[in-house]
Enzyme design. Structure first.
Site, short mmCIF file in Angstrom:
data_model
loop_
_atom_site.label_atom_id
_atom_site.label_comp_id
_atom_site.label_asym_id
_atom_site.label_seq_id
_atom_site.Cartn_x
_atom_site.Cartn_y
_atom_site.Cartn_z
N ILE A 164 0.83 -1.22 0.00
CA ILE A 164 0.00 0.00 0.00
C ILE A 164 0.86 1.27 0.00
O ILE A 164 0.40 2.34 -0.41
CB ILE A 164 -0.96 -0.05 1.22
CG1 ILE A 164 -2.19 0.78 1.00
CG2 ILE A 164 -0.25 0.30 2.51
CD1 ILE A 164 -3.29 0.51 2.01
N HIS B 68 6.49 -12.11 5.34
CA HIS B 68 6.22 -11.69 3.96
C HIS B 68 7.52 -11.24 3.31
O HIS B 68 8.47 -10.85 3.98
CB HIS B 68 5.18 -10.56 3.93
CG HIS B 68 5.57 -9.40 4.79
ND1 HIS B 68 5.35 -9.39 6.15
CD2 HIS B 68 6.18 -8.23 4.50
CE1 HIS B 68 5.82 -8.26 6.66
NE2 HIS B 68 6.33 -7.54 5.68
P1 AMP Z 1 7.40 -4.91 7.04
O1 AMP Z 1 7.92 -3.60 7.54
O2 AMP Z 1 8.43 -5.77 6.38
O3 AMP Z 1 6.62 -5.66 8.13
O4 AMP Z 1 6.39 -4.57 5.89
C1 AMP Z 1 5.02 -4.37 6.07
C2 AMP Z 1 4.51 -3.76 4.80
O5 AMP Z 1 3.11 -3.93 4.72
C3 AMP Z 1 4.76 -2.25 4.68
O6 AMP Z 1 5.60 -2.00 3.56
C4 AMP Z 1 3.37 -1.65 4.53
O7 AMP Z 1 3.33 -0.59 3.62
C5 AMP Z 1 2.56 -2.84 4.03
N1 AMP Z 1 1.14 -2.82 4.37
C6 AMP Z 1 0.58 -2.59 5.58
N2 AMP Z 1 -0.77 -2.69 5.49
C7 AMP Z 1 -1.05 -3.00 4.20
C8 AMP Z 1 -2.25 -3.23 3.48
N3 AMP Z 1 -3.46 -3.17 4.07
N4 AMP Z 1 -2.18 -3.52 2.15
C9 AMP Z 1 -0.97 -3.57 1.55
N5 AMP Z 1 0.20 -3.38 2.18
C10 AMP Z 1 0.17 -3.08 3.48
#
Ligand code: AMP
Ligand code: ZN
Length: 141
Positions: A35, A103
């Protein structure tokens, strides 16, 4: 499909309770746009099951995950015209993990995107490097 955590935002996305910009799905994996992308086309690939970190993911999912990463990476590069691609995966908060459902980030890269990865410095002495390698290798026997 594996374990679930009802408080987890990515489990809610897997369940379809929260929308996502999905790019592909298999029996065990899901891929959708981040996002808040580093560059447009930044995709997250995850196991559908709730495994908090890389180290919790069952090895049986490895093949599907790697195949999904490879296929999605290729498509991301083609669609964005990227010249390169980073695969980044954060574990635990100190390493930048915000969502505690493991992820993988696929980030399209461009020669002029101005992004810098982390700084690196060589080991100060060969003994330290050899000792650390031996300690890690011992645990892996
Ligand atoms: P991390 O910091 O590796 O845990 O990455 C989490 C990622 O999830 C971040 O880059 C956020 O921008 C992304 N994120 C959080 N909520 C959503 C959502 N609802 N849809 C898509 N991406 C998301
Ligand atoms: Zn989850």
């Amino acid at each position: 499909m594996g374990p679930k955590d009802s408080d987890c935002i990515f489990c809610k996305i897997v369940e379809g309770d929260i929308p996502c910009a999905k790019v592909c799905e298999s029996e065990t994996c899901l891929a959708f746009l981040d996002i808040a992308p580093v560059n447009a086309g930044h995709v997250l690939v995850l196991p559908k099951g709730h495994y908090p970190t890389l180290m919790d993911i069952p090895k049986e999912l490895g093949g599907d995950l790697v195949e999904t990463l490879s296929r999605v990476g290729k498509a991301v590069m083609e669609v964005t015209g990227a010249e390169g691609l980073n695969l980044i995966q954060n574990n635990f908060e100190v390493a930048g993990q915000l969502v505690h459902h493991a992820h993988f980030h696929l980030i399209p890269r461009f020669s002029d995107d101005g992004l810098m990865l982390w700084p690196q410095t060589p080991y100060e002495n060969q003994d330290e490097m050899s000792r650390i390698a031996a300690d890690i290798a011992k645990l892996l026997k």
